[in-house]
Design a protein around this motif. Structure first.
Motif, PDB file in Angstrom:
ATOM      1  N   ILE A   1      -5.577  -1.872  -9.022  1.00 46.76           N
ATOM      2  CA  ILE A   1      -4.208  -1.650  -8.537  1.00 46.76           C
ATOM      3  C   ILE A   1      -3.267  -2.675  -9.177  1.00 46.76           C
ATOM      4  O   ILE A   1      -2.282  -2.315  -9.808  1.00 46.76           O
ATOM      5  N   ILE A   2      -3.600  -3.939  -8.984  1.00 44.55           N
ATOM      6  CA  ILE A   2      -2.806  -5.008  -9.581  1.00 44.55           C
ATOM      7  C   ILE A   2      -3.746  -5.871 -10.421  1.00 44.55           C
ATOM      8  O   ILE A   2      -4.788  -6.309  -9.939  1.00 44.55           O
TER       9      ILE A   2
ATOM     10  N   LYS B   1       0.832  -1.209   0.000  1.00 44.00           N
ATOM     11  CA  LYS B   1       0.000   0.000   0.000  1.00 44.00           C
ATOM     12  C   LYS B   1       0.864   1.255   0.000  1.00 44.00           C
ATOM     13  O   LYS B   1       0.509   2.266  -0.588  1.00 44.00           O
ATOM     14  N   ARG B   2       1.991   1.184   0.683  1.00 43.93           N
ATOM     15  CA  ARG B   2       2.901   2.334   0.658  1.00 43.93           C
ATOM     16  C   ARG B   2       3.556   2.442  -0.710  1.00 43.93           C
ATOM     17  O   ARG B   2       3.744   3.539  -1.227  1.00 43.93           O
TER      18      ARG B   2
ATOM     19  N   PHE C   1      -1.225   3.966  -9.485  1.00 41.34           N
ATOM     20  CA  PHE C   1      -0.861   4.504  -8.172  1.00 41.34           C
ATOM     21  C   PHE C   1      -2.091   5.243  -7.664  1.00 41.34           C
ATOM     22  O   PHE C   1      -3.023   5.531  -8.432  1.00 41.34           O
ATOM     23  N   ILE C   2      -2.108   5.570  -6.380  1.00 43.81           N
ATOM     24  CA  ILE C   2      -3.267   6.296  -5.855  1.00 43.81           C
ATOM     25  C   ILE C   2      -2.888   7.739  -5.513  1.00 43.81           C
ATOM     26  O   ILE C   2      -1.804   8.002  -5.003  1.00 43.81           O
TER      27      ILE C   2
ATOM     28  N   THR D   1      -5.231   4.212   0.585  1.00 43.64           N
ATOM     29  CA  THR D   1      -6.132   3.222   0.010  1.00 43.64           C
ATOM     30  C   THR D   1      -7.468   3.281   0.748  1.00 43.64           C
ATOM     31  O   THR D   1      -7.537   3.729   1.891  1.00 43.64           O
ATOM     32  N   THR D   2      -8.514   2.812   0.098  1.00 41.62           N
ATOM     33  CA  THR D   2      -9.831   2.762   0.743  1.00 41.62           C
ATOM     34  C   THR D   2     -10.108   1.295   1.093  1.00 41.62           C
ATOM     35  O   THR D   2      -9.428   0.749   1.933  1.00 41.62           O
ATOM     36  N   ASN D   3     -11.095   0.680   0.426  1.00 50.37           N
ATOM     37  CA  ASN D   3     -11.276  -0.757   0.616  1.00 50.37           C
ATOM     38  C   ASN D   3     -10.341  -1.466  -0.362  1.00 50.37           C
ATOM     39  O   ASN D   3     -10.473  -1.325  -1.573  1.00 50.37           O
ATOM     40  N   PHE D   4      -9.406  -2.194   0.180  1.00 49.25           N
ATOM     41  CA  PHE D   4      -8.347  -2.821  -0.610  1.00 49.25           C
ATOM     42  C   PHE D   4      -8.774  -4.271  -0.797  1.00 49.25           C
ATOM     43  O   PHE D   4      -8.710  -5.076   0.130  1.00 49.25           O
ATOM     44  N   ILE D   5      -9.257  -4.576  -1.998  1.00 42.13           N
ATOM     45  CA  ILE D   5      -9.956  -5.854  -2.184  1.00 42.13           C
ATOM     46  C   ILE D   5      -9.153  -6.795  -3.073  1.00 42.13           C
ATOM     47  O   ILE D   5      -8.866  -6.495  -4.238  1.00 42.13           O
TER      48      ILE D   5
END
Lengths: 430, 453
Positions: free
Chosen positions: A288-289, A231-232, A297-298, A327-331
């Protein structure tokens, strides 16, 4: 709020008022019994201004300090960072499910009852444990008003349940905690108690592990160890500073093709769901991936401006801080195998469930080195027992490139929605 | 304020009630690399009431002082809901005190532009040096005035200045990214963060040098830790276990943590002491209005004391130690450390290192954690010790151990005690960061597990 905006615009070219009002009630159980009921009634106002092209900011909790708010924001703009964005104007906002009236109307008595049930269930199995529980409900109203004409406000609710069972024996402490949270109310007492009991049962037998390299399963609960460095790595701010190892790798394959992840603030009742981000930009779902390839990127407005790109609606903030990308909801997309199948596949290896020492290593590079707070040894396809006094060390980018399987069941861990992962190897020092 | 708080308290009938009100003015500056991320001043006002029922607590926090009576009534109602064994508070004599803040240079009287210039100056130093990619500098000054009144007639008004400077340089060579940190500050004014060029230079230099270090190999080592790490060790490896709220209702744990139990050899003394002016954990009265003291946790290797709130002290039949602290008005006070340190011994640093055949010298602090049995702490960097001499530099490793066995493996204690206010602070039960200091002299620990590749 209109008054604040007006006053600010008398001094600065552009302005934004961000307001938060919230009410929280938490019931706490300690040593197997209800111990305390806490409420919090809070409010706060943040003011961001742009004057002579530079950003100023201040915040207060009491409207009587209004003049202080305006003066401080303007003063800080004199030396603030140059603004690389314009405040967003009104745009079409799609509704996102993030408020559940059942949370708002939930009574303290009901919360108490659920806590009691969870603890009772655990004590029935293990009468000698000491249990703690925290059941929490929050309702909030967030309002954003800016000089580009945006005026938006929405309600959010939040419910969380955490239960922890602890046993102190000479030379052998055991603590197991399970929790879940979402915008929606749902009776979690039975589910969480069941998870705690299951893990305590597995901990009854002891096992040992030697220093070496082993295949490893990370439970959903342990996956934030892996995902927080990632996330970083995708955070626009770190990318801009060129201290993300992913800085120059957009659209490249960085992880195993088994991995796909979206960041989705529109996910119904997700912990970080909302119709807009902290700057009033409509929420969206960002890939993201995708099959191991880094897609995005965010960004928030300022970071996107610095990078000459567009915001991804990932501005996080409280009333007392400037927005920053988060990040928000990282799913995480689930895989195909069950936990049982993973265990069965391992001749000698381990399961990581709880650790201490996460986030203390070289997180920027993706390194971790953690003590197994709750970990299990696998021998010949079976869980042998609990292992202790061992450290697991690795690099998350290596691990995520050497995946043997991804679990098929997602569990929410705060705002990370992830299945368990089965990695080919990890270093253990014991 | 005093009359208003007491008049509100007199409106309800509770076994015990307290009101806290807090006003804070804070300035923060944050640099990352060449960009000023944020700068500004904020004001926060809020309070809380806490009421003891027969068997538990009710608590409410708020931002409006006008509705105090209604918050008291709601909290009183809820304080009656808990069940189980009755709870009691250890007696404390009622007192009325006004404690002024102490700052040579009151940060509120210094222009934002002056603070900007100073932080810009340090940031420039942090960025100077070969292969420095970016920096992270945080300046914070916080003025707080806290009002406390309880139904026993205690009224305490405390002012505090807290000024902090956290500085990090981040170096990069290809995929290798390394950071080095320095922190200064504590309870006091702007004077605490002036003239810190040397520290900024050190951070920049160390970050660059870390690029050449090799990753550590995992295993068991004799480890010599510097004062910064030995402080964290005292905090993580023992301090938390001394917090009586973990113990007081757990008979099994109490038996394990019986007074007089030997944890270390006779050279080991661990202390918690709020009354050290300037340190992060300095205060005269805690958030229950109890006067602060000095508590020996370990004396000559034996467990001799623990940290208490009024409730835990009453339950355990011990004296309250003045360690009930809350990070802000939004939280009830819980048992916390203040300034925790290992007392100094007799050996010099050189002696301690020279007696090690094969081992690691670890220094600087990145973080630490405990689960009351195991602990971890992460040094910033290390060196291999071979035949009593410091050798090549190592990076990215974590130290871990078992609290109950590791303390007995401390076999040398240095004569160079230093205390540090961490740039972060301590976290417990969702209350983070709480200002604390930790410290110690150089110490040597045998058979410590090092997590590395």
């Amino acid at each position: 709020m209109e008054r604040i905006l007006k006053m600010a615009l008398a001094e600065a070219e552009e302005a934004e008022v961000y307001r938060e009002d919230f009410q929280n009630t938490t019931v706490s159980f300690q040593s197997n019994r209800l111990k305390a009921i806490d409420n919090s009634f809070g409010q706060g106002i943040g003011l961001r201004v742009i004057k002579n092209g530079k950003i100023g900011f201040s915040s207060i909790t009491n409207i009587e300090d209004l003049q202080f708010l305006i003066d401080s924001a303007v003063t800080s703009s004199l030396i603030g960072q140059p603004a690389f964005f314009k405040f967003p104007s009104t745009s079409k906002v799609t509704q996102v499910k993030c408020f559940d009236s059942a949370v708002a109307s939930l009574t303290v008595e009901k919360m108490v009852e659920e806590g009691k049930e969870a603890i009772k269930a655990i004590l029935e199995e293990f009468p000698y444990l000491k249990c703690e529980a925290e059941i929490e409900k929050t309702t909030a109203e967030i309002s954003i008003l800016n000089s580009s004409g945006l005026s938006f406000s929405y309600k959010k609710s939040f419910y969380s349940f955490y239960v922890y069972a602890f046993l102190a024996r000479e030379g052998d402490f055991l603590g197991v905690g399970e929790g879940e949270s979402s915008c929606q109310y749902k009776d979690l007492s039975e589910l969480l108690a069941k998870r705690v009991i299951e893990k305590i049962k597995l901990s009854q037998k002891k096992a040992t592990i030697g220093t070496g390299i082993y295949p490893v399963i990370f439970t959903s609960k342990a996956m934030p160890i892996i995902f927080s460095p990632l996330k970083r790595g995708i955070n626009g701010k770190l990318v801009h500073k060129k201290i993300s190892p992913l800085s120059s790798r957009l659209n490249e394959k960085i992880l195993s093709p088994l991995v796909s992840i979206v960041d989705d603030a529109t996910f119904p009742y997700g912990k970080s769901s909302g119709p807009v981000d902290g700057e009033g930009v409509p929420s969206r779902k960002n890939s993201i991936i995708e099959k191991g390839v880094l897609k995005n990127f965010i960004y928030d407005l300022q970071t996107a401006g610095l990078m000459k790109t567009d915001t991804t609606a990932n501005a996080a903030r409280g009333y007392d801080s400037l927005p920053y990308p988060s990040t928000t909801n990282f799913i995480v997309t689930p895989g195909k195998i069950s936990m049982e199948e993973m265990i069965k596949d391992i001749k000698e290896g381990l399961i990581v469930d709880q650790v201490i020492g996460a986030g203390q290593s070289n997180v920027l590079m993706g390194e971790f080195s953690v003590n197994l707070d709750l970990g299990f040894k696998i021998e010949n396809g079976k869980i042998k027992g609990r292992i202790k006094d061992a450290m697991a060390t690795g690099n998350i980018y290596n691990l995520l490139n050497n995946i043997r399987g991804i679990g098929k069941k997602i569990q929410p861990i705060n705002s990370t929605y992830t299945p368990p992962f089965y990695f080919a190897k990890i270093n253990v020092s014991a | 304020m005093k009359n208003y708080l007491f008049s509100c308290l007199s409106k309800i009938k509770a076994e015990y009630a307290e009101i806290r009100w807090e006003e804070r003015i804070s300035t923060h500056i944050h640099w990352v690399g060449k960009e000023l991320e944020s700068i500004g001043t904020a004001k926060e006002k809020g309070g809380c009431v806490r009421i003891k029922g027969k068997t538990g607590w009710g608590f409410s926090s708020f931002n409006d002082l006008d509705n105090l009576t209604s918050y008291l009534k709601l909290t009183l109602r809820q304080s009656l809901l808990p069940e189980g064994n009755p709870i009691f508070l250890a007696p404390v004599s009622p007192t009325v005190k006004i404690v002024p803040g102490n700052a040579k240079k009151d940060p509120r009287k210094i222009d934002l532009e002056e603070k900007y210039r100073l932080s810009f100056h340090y940031n420039k130093i942090l960025l100077s040096g070969p292969e420095i990619q970016t920096s992270d500098l945080r300046y914070v000054d916080l003025y707080t005035i806290k009002y406390f009144a309880n139904s026993e007639g205690t009224y305490i008004q405390q002012e505090r200045f807290y000024t902090l400077l956290g500085m990090a340089s981040i170096a990069r060579r290809g995929g290798n990214i390394q950071s080095a940190h320095e922190g200064v500050g504590g309870v006091g004014g702007y004077e605490l963060v002036e003239d810190q060029e040397e520290k900024a230079e050190r951070a920049a230099k160390r970050a660059s040098q870390l690029l050449d270090a090799e990753p550590a190999k995992g295993g068991k080592y004799t480890v010599v830790v510097d004062p910064e790490l030995s402080g964290v060790f005292a905090h993580e490896a023992f301090g938390h276990l001394s917090e009586a709220d973990f113990l007081f209702e757990n008979e099994r744990l109490l038996e394990i943590m019986r007074l007089g139990r030997r944890f270390g050899s006779e050279i080991l003394n661990i202390v918690d002491e709020p009354l050290i002016p300037g340190e992060g954990g300095f205060y005269l009265y805690d958030d229950e209005g109890v006067p602060a003291g000095k508590t020996y946790l370990i004396k000559e290797g034996k467990l001799v004391g623990r940290l208490h709130s009024r409730e835990t002290a009453a339950k355990m039949g011990e004296k309250p130690t003045g360690n009930a602290r809350a990070i802000s008005y939004e939280y009830p006070p819980i048992v916390r450390m203040s300034n925790t340190y290992i007392e100094k011994g007799e050996k010099s640093k050189e002696e301690i290192i020279s007696e090690v055949k094969n081992g690691i010298y670890a220094r600087g602090f990145r973080g630490g954690q405990t689960n009351l049995e195991m602990f971890t702490f992460a040094p910033e960097e290390g060196y291999i010790i071979h035949n009593g001499k410091i050798g090549k530099k190592i990076r990215d490793f974590n130290l871990t151990g078992n609290i109950f066995t590791t303390l007995s493996k401390i076999d040398a204690i240095g004569n160079d005690l230093i205390l540090f206010t961490g740039p972060g602070g301590c976290g417990k039960d969702g209350q983070s960061p709480l200002p604390v200091s930790t410290g110690g002299p150089h110490i040597r620990i045998r058979e410590l597990v090092v997590g590395g590749r």
